[in-house]
Design a protein around this motif. Structure first.
Motif: not given
Length: 486
Positions: A54-58, A77-81
């Protein structure tokens, strides 16, 4: 792995386990690059061997919050920061990441300058491996305001050392490992280089006139303006010299204008981004590739060119000095001002068919060392070693040494070779029947003591330098004198 040899780091040893990968972007992100390819290729092979990944990534614009790519479950979920905050919230309730509930068996925490700080949110006994491509201290200084740069440098160094402690790190090159040591990381740092493209069975005929092909993102830190200036110097001596630049980025317009200002618009072609088959066609006909980066984790494009038998001229900088074997698969110089003269000398040497054939063969043999299957095995070994430390309460300082030893010997019939190996070691059989083992984290005395434990009293031992460590024990490219520089 050949029959009869211990299979110490096969990805099947992780079969049935759940591995979480924390990465800034996934491979389908619009700005995905070498770091994403690295972890995706390894994750894909884990899945093929029965590992649940499983990956969690932007999340990029237009991307769905969940996806499955090559059998890998992707959560976004989320952007660059903001991804770091999203990841922290997810990790606090880890069970929500697993479709089946429960906990992960291991975490691969990929650091791209700013760490995820996953140990703050996960059980202490959970194996967590950091993957670091290169150190960003200088980039923080040059690309951000002083306050932001100070924060970034702190998070990457002191902050990460405090949170991750002695947990294992995977670095993609000896240069990256050295930079981490300079920052004070004292735990195990395993070198797991990138894989590359499949080696073509045949190399196409090169261009009739000297041609340089450069595959690169057109961004400031690649410093292609320096290359352009030195290319102008070389053109004075080689009027028919040409350069193909494959890639795109924010620097393209400026570089095109620079080419015109230098009177090179007839000699330099900007191809923009091209599909792999076009890129490969341009590489295969080149005489030479070049790099003017100030620093890299690993020279992916350098090794891709080598797969086509194309040597590289580059600056002797971290990452690139690992990817180019000076005098064999290319040439390294110390300053940008030397590139123009070195370019002429290299192309003159390559104009001789016999010299070109030797260099081309060396390049292809070097590129053959770097496969994604090998990278997968090495990262698997690092995970298994960290798992053992967390499970058995072992001392991570047993891996504190960055020394490695290449051992060649005749294996006694009843010897238990596996009993003396670490999961991060590599084993191969030479053409003459000798077993070759690259023992990581052990000097020659420790390696010989291990040999004696299994009844081997006569062995050839050599301290393994950078090239040997990267090439591995089974490569014909491994130099006769393994001590080839650190």
């Amino acid at each position: 792995m050949m029959s009869g040899l211990p299979d110490i780091n096969s990805p099947t040893l992780l079969a049935g386990k759940h591995v979480l990968v924390l990465n800034w972007r996934d491979v389908q992100h619009s700005q995905a690059g070498g770091a994403e390819q690295y972890m995706h290729e390894i994750s894909k092979r884990w899945v093929q061997n029965g590992v649940h990944v499983t990956w969690f990534t932007g999340r990029d614009v237009g991307q769905s919050p969940e996806d499955v790519i090559d059998g890998i479950r992707i959560l976004r979920g989320g952007g660059a920061l903001s991804i770091y905050g999203h990841a922290a919230l997810r990790l606090v309730r880890t069970g929500g990441l697993l479709q089946s509930g429960g906990e992960f068996d291991a975490v691969v925490d990929c650091q791209n300058g700013i760490p995820f700080f996953s140990p703050l949110f996960l059980p202490r006994n959970l194996p967590i491996i950091q993957v670091i491509h290169h150190v960003h201290q200088e980039q923080f200084r040059t690309r951000f305001s002083p306050p932001l740069a100070a924060v970034g440098r702190f998070l990457e160094s002191s902050g990460a050392k405090t949170v991750y402690g002695q947990r294992s790190i995977v670095a993609v090159s000896p240069s990256t490992r050295l930079e981490l040591r300079k920052l004070g990381f004292s735990g195990p740092v395993h070198v797991v280089p990138n894989g590359t493209i499949d080696i073509p069975e045949e190399v196409a005929a090169r261009a009739p006139h000297p041609t340089i092909a450069v595959v690169s993102r057109l961004v400031p830190h690649k410093r292609l303006d320096l290359l352009m200036g030195q290319f102008a110097v070389a053109v004075r001596s080689i009027p028919k010299l040409r350069m193909d630049i494959v890639g795109d980025g924010p620097e393209r317009a400026r570089l095109q204008q620079l080419a015109m200002d230098l009177g090179l618009d007839h000699a330099v072609t900007f191809h923009g981004y091209q599909p792999n088959e076009v890129r490969d066609r341009l590489l295969s006909r080149a005489w030479l590739t070049a790099s003017t980066s100030a620093s890299e984790g690993w020279g992916c494009s350098v090794i891709e060119a080598a797969a086509w038998g194309v040597p590289c001229l580059a600056l002797r900088v971290p990452g690139i000095r690992d990817s180019v074997v000076d005098g064999r698969t290319g040439w390294l110089v110390d300053t940008p001002q030397e590139l123009g003269t070195a370019m002429v000398e290299a192309l003159t040497a390559l104009s001789e068919p016999d010299s070109e054939a030797v260099v081309s063969a060396e390049c292809r043999e070097w590129a053959r060392c770097f496969t994604w299957d090998r990278s997968t095995r090495l990262l698997t070994g690092a995970v298994l070693e960290e798992e053992k430390i967390r499970r058995d309460g072992g001392d991570p300082r047993s891996f504190h040494s960055d020394l490695s030893t290449l051992v060649r010997f005749v294996l006694p019939e009843d010897a238990d070779l596996q009993s003396i190996l670490h999961r991060t070691d590599e084993v191969a059989v030479a053409d003459d029947g000798h077993v070759a083992v690259l023992m990581k984290g052990r000097d020659e005395f420790e390696a010989f003591a291990a040999m004696q434990k299994i009844g081997v009293t006569s062995a050839e031992l050599r301290s393994a330098g950078r090239t040997t460590l990267l090439a591995g024990p089974g490569s014909a490219f491994t130099p006769a004198d393994a001590l080839d520089g650190q």
